[in-house]
Design an enzyme around this catalytic site. Sequence first.
Site, PDB file in Angstrom:
ATOM      1  N   SER A  97      23.040   2.368 -19.957  1.00  0.00           N
ATOM      2  CA  SER A  97      23.688   1.469 -19.005  1.00  0.00           C
ATOM      3  C   SER A  97      23.731   2.131 -17.625  1.00  0.00           C
ATOM      4  CB  SER A  97      25.090   1.120 -19.523  1.00  0.00           C
ATOM      5  OG  SER A  97      25.575  -0.029 -18.899  1.00  0.00           O
TER       6      SER A  97
ATOM      7  N   HIS B   8      24.746  -5.247 -25.704  1.00  0.00           N
ATOM      8  CA  HIS B   8      24.595  -4.087 -24.836  1.00  0.00           C
ATOM      9  C   HIS B   8      25.333  -2.862 -25.379  1.00  0.00           C
ATOM     10  CE1 HIS B   8      23.971  -1.812 -21.236  1.00  0.00           C
ATOM     11  NE2 HIS B   8      25.256  -1.711 -20.989  1.00  0.00           N
ATOM     12  N   ASP B   9      26.462  -3.106 -26.018  1.00  0.00           N
ATOM     13  CA  ASP B   9      27.274  -2.018 -26.566  1.00  0.00           C
ATOM     14  C   ASP B   9      26.573  -1.204 -27.652  1.00  0.00           C
ATOM     15  OD1 ASP B   9      29.602  -1.557 -25.284  1.00  0.00           O
ATOM     16  OD2 ASP B   9      30.891  -2.668 -26.666  1.00  0.00           O
TER      17      ASP B   9
ATOM     18  N   ARG C  49      38.270  -6.071 -17.386  1.00  0.00           N
ATOM     19  CA  ARG C  49      37.737  -5.491 -18.621  1.00  0.00           C
ATOM     20  C   ARG C  49      37.344  -6.576 -19.628  1.00  0.00           C
ATOM     21  NH1 ARG C  49      35.027  -1.320 -20.806  1.00  0.00           N
ATOM     22  NH2 ARG C  49      35.801  -0.721 -22.862  1.00  0.00           N
TER      23      ARG C  49
ATOM     24  N   ASP D 118      20.772  -7.425 -26.239  1.00  0.00           N
ATOM     25  CA  ASP D 118      21.413  -7.030 -24.980  1.00  0.00           C
ATOM     26  C   ASP D 118      21.008  -8.017 -23.881  1.00  0.00           C
ATOM     27  OD1 ASP D 118      22.254  -5.828 -22.626  1.00  0.00           O
ATOM     28  OD2 ASP D 118      21.402  -3.860 -23.071  1.00  0.00           O
TER      29      ASP D 118
END
Lengths: 203, 372
Positions: free
Chosen positions: B148, B347-348, B218, B314
């Site tokens: 990232s 993405h995580d 967040r 992602d």
Amino acid sequence: MSLFNTDRDFSIISKMIPSRSKIIDVGCGDGSLLDYLIKKKNIDGRGLEIDQDKIRECLAKGISAIQGDADIDLIDYPDKSFDYSILTYTLQATKRPKKVLEELVRISNKAIVSFPNFGYWKIRMSLLLNGKMPVSNELSYSWHETPNLHFCTIYDFIDLCEATDIKIEKKVNLKKNVIQSYNNKEWFENFFSGSGMFLISKK
Amino acid sequence: MSNNKIIDLGSSEDPLVLDCGKSIGPIKTAFTTYGELNETKSNAILVCHALTGDQYVASEHPITKKDGWWSLLIGPEKSIDTNKYFVICPNVIGGCMGSTGPNEINPKTGKEYGLDFPVVTIGDMVKAQKLLIDSFGIEKLFSVIGGSMGGMLVLEWLSKFPSYVFSAIPIATTTNHSAQNIALNELARQAIMADPEWKSGNYNIENTKPVKGLSVARMAAHISYLSEQSLHEKFGRNLQNKNKIEFSFDADFQVESYLRHQGFKFVDRFDANSYLYITRAMDYFDLKAENNGSLIEAFKNTNSHILCASFTSDWLYPTSENKVIIKAFNALGLNVSFVEIETDNGHDSFLLDEPEFFQTIKGFLDATYKKL
């Protein structure tokens, strides 16, 4: 696919390639051929492979490999990126073999291409006598589950090259393990060879 | 036990000159290390953290008390084996875990920087990392790795300090933010600044805390780290501790409750101004623009062994963005490898337990180490 005769093919490919050439193996699998050529000819090798498990095997051997598809990803390489490209027993599994061949001779000075020959007498006999799609050690998939989309004969391959901008420079007689200059189609080669291997370039 | 260290780098006479034209010096860098640097200083791996990451990559976080964010990957006999490699992980400048950033004291005024802190870039973060590497006397990092924003830092290293990088692993990243990426970051920044407790960035001086703004930021970001598939599988339309909807704005759905939890948990460990600064740095990052539109130009002096990785689900930094990088590396004839890991985790994924991903990294690093 159980690959014909790996040792024989590796050694004949190695004979066609000068030391320290820059090479891409398209459909490089686990990187065995590149590994062989690195050890034997000190080449600078790259792989393109669709199967991620195989890519991991390449990386663990220290071989650079990109997960990608010959049908899609060859366009990302600039002209003449490599001295040689190699496509062993993969042509028949591509969606657009003509386009793939054209890309190979674009991204490299020369390309080595091998493929199973459907003009081989045993395959002809198998279809003639059994009336079923041939399945053998070399062509081990049933028709409904084969990844192979475009089978051809040595004649067909030569015709395609002639119809496009591709020049056949050499042919390999895999039976006798010799590299020969190419002049004409030979009916007996199409009849007696289990597979074809050619060195091609852009006309 | 924490192995956190803080070092002063540069000085007021020899400050770090930032891309915005301002200078800061000395700068503080907080970092952790794992393993031993060998005699030839050839086994160092620099780990670059993502937007909300920090230096606690493989050791317990002092606030959350959780394992390091990449402790699945890094440690003795793990994929990045700290019996073999020396791992360094600094907190980026602009961050909030001890490195120079908006919540640190400005030595010139004796007061907290707040919004007086200069806008820093990915390039500035890497310049600061370079000072840290120099302080170890390391002339070539065996590898630089990050996902990232961490991947952006890796790309910046490859572009600006190519001779310092023997190998590099940029993961799920991009050479420049898309309009969608910037839009998502702007949403987060506006959420923070819309919180009356933010007090134009002076919340620490005024003894408030923009808890709501930061947690909404967040929450929005967290959605972008997951995939539709993973959200659906985790939560679907399941209700939270109830059998039927309640015709109210409480967290009826599990996914709402989950996001609120993620948001509130985050504010304990992260600083709102840091969030503004770091997202800005990511938005400004553009290796292509700063090289006259050519990524080939950006990486022309690179000769590193590179492994790129992306994840199928992602959508924040999709495979297509990663392939743009591969294309430039290929055009330069570099030793580049690429894998697209198949996963629903979005993405995580790079932070989660993805065994195939870990094996890929291990195989690449161990084989590349033999080429030193």
